[in-house]
Enzyme design. Sequence first.
Site, mmCIF file in Angstrom:
data_model
loop_
_atom_site.group_PDB
_atom_site.id
_atom_site.type_symbol
_atom_site.label_atom_id
_atom_site.label_comp_id
_atom_site.label_asym_id
_atom_site.label_seq_id
_atom_site.Cartn_x
_atom_site.Cartn_y
_atom_site.Cartn_z
ATOM 1 N N GLU A 89 0.834 -1.215 0.000
ATOM 2 C CA GLU A 89 0.000 0.000 0.000
ATOM 3 C C GLU A 89 0.867 1.263 0.000
ATOM 4 O O GLU A 89 0.540 2.236 -0.666
ATOM 5 C CB GLU A 89 -0.968 0.006 1.183
ATOM 6 C CG GLU A 89 -2.124 -0.974 1.040
ATOM 7 C CD GLU A 89 -2.963 -0.735 -0.213
ATOM 8 O OE1 GLU A 89 -3.095 0.412 -0.652
ATOM 9 O OE2 GLU A 89 -3.473 -1.730 -0.775
ATOM 10 N N TYR A 147 -7.247 6.258 3.471
ATOM 11 C CA TYR A 147 -7.264 5.206 2.443
ATOM 12 C C TYR A 147 -6.378 4.029 2.860
ATOM 13 O O TYR A 147 -6.792 2.872 2.823
ATOM 14 C CB TYR A 147 -6.789 5.777 1.090
ATOM 15 C CG TYR A 147 -6.598 4.693 0.071
ATOM 16 C CD1 TYR A 147 -7.668 4.228 -0.676
ATOM 17 C CD2 TYR A 147 -5.355 4.095 -0.111
ATOM 18 C CE1 TYR A 147 -7.513 3.198 -1.584
ATOM 19 C CE2 TYR A 147 -5.180 3.069 -1.017
ATOM 20 C CZ TYR A 147 -6.264 2.629 -1.745
ATOM 21 O OH TYR A 147 -6.104 1.600 -2.627
ATOM 22 N N ASP A 207 -10.176 5.810 -3.059
ATOM 23 C CA ASP A 207 -9.106 6.557 -3.730
ATOM 24 C C ASP A 207 -9.642 7.040 -5.073
ATOM 25 O O ASP A 207 -10.854 6.945 -5.343
ATOM 26 C CB ASP A 207 -7.859 5.680 -3.902
ATOM 27 C CG ASP A 207 -8.098 4.550 -4.895
ATOM 28 O OD1 ASP A 207 -9.271 4.282 -5.241
ATOM 29 O OD2 ASP A 207 -7.112 3.945 -5.342
#
Length: 343
Positions: free
Chosen positions: A46, A127, A145
Site C-alpha cells: 500500500e 485510504y 481513492d
Amino acid sequence: MPSARSRALIAAKADFQHALHRWYRASARPLPWREHPSAYKTVVSEFMLQQTQVKTVLPYFARWLAELPDFAALAAAPEARVLKLWEGLGYYSRARNLHRLAQAVVALPALPRTPAEWLELPGVGPYTAAAITSIAFGQPAACVDGNVVRILARLTADPTPFRDSASAAKAFTELATELLLPSAPGNHNQAMMELGATVCLRQSPLCLTCPVRTFCAAARAGEPEAYPRLAARQIEQRAVARVWCRQGDSLLLHRTPAGARRLADLHELPLASHIGFDPAASSAAPLARKRRAITRFQITETIHAAPAPRKLPSAELVWVPLARLDAITLSGPHRRWVAELLQ
Ligand code: SF4
C-alpha cells in the site's frame, strides 16, 4: 443526503456485490502481495502503490521482501539501506514513514487492528488505514481513492463539481461504505481497486466488458468519461538550472541534509546557484533539457557543463568518485540523467 441514483444503487447492492465479486474471483491479477497475504505485505504494497503504478512497484516489492521480510527486519534496517531499496520509486517520505511505522509497530505489544489505530502511525491516511485493516484484519472499512471515486461517480452519474480528488473521496465515502460486502471487506476493496485499474479506466473505460455495467448510469447515458467532475488542476511552470561538474573521475553532487523535509540524505546534481554558476552568462548550450511533472508543477530542468569550483562553498556539496555512484542513493530521475550524461 444520498442522490436518487445512489439510493437505487444501494437498493441493488446485493446484486452489485455479487457481480463485482464473481468478476474479481475470475479476473484478479496474481499480484505478489495477494499471495499468502499478511499485514506486512499489505502495508508495504500500500505504501509503494501510493502515486505509483503496479508494474513499477513489482520489482521493488520483490527486492524489498527478499531483504526486509517483516516488520522486525525493516525496523532494524539502517535508514540509508531503506532509502537505497526505495531508490527510483520517488516520494521518499513514504520510505521514511514506512521505516518509522515498522519501528512503532515492533514497539507495540500486538499489531493494531482498527483504522483508528493505524491512523496514528506515520504515513497512514484514511485510504491506507482502510486498505490495511480490511485486507489484513477483515475490518469493514471502505477504501476510497481516485479509482473508487471514478467508479462511484460513473455508477451514479454524479454531476457534483468537486474541487479536488480529496473532497470527492470524502463525498463518496458514505456510498462506498454502504456498498461494502461485510463478509469480505478486503476482497471487496481490492475488487473495486482492480475494476478501476483495469476496466473503469480514466480514459476509454471498457464498459462493454464491465461486470457492473447494468448498474451504471453514466454508461447508460453514453458518457462515462464525463465523470467524475473534477476542477481542472492549475499547472505551474518552473525552470531549474543544474550543473554537471567533473573533476577527474569524480562528479559533484548535492546531498540534501538528513533533517530536510524532502529528499533527506539523497544525492542530486547541484543547482547552478549552489556553486554560483550563472547559465545566462555562458554561451554554451545546455548538455540536456529534461521535463517532468511533480504534483501541480511542470518543471523544465536544464543541465549545464560548469567548471569545478576551487573550493566547495558548502558541506552539502560532495565529490563522488564515479566508481561509488552505485553505492550512494540518487533520486530516480537524477540516476537516469547521470547515466545518460556519462555515456
Ligand atoms: Fe466504469 Fe463503464 Fe463499468 Fe460504468 S460501465 S463502471 S463507466 S467501466
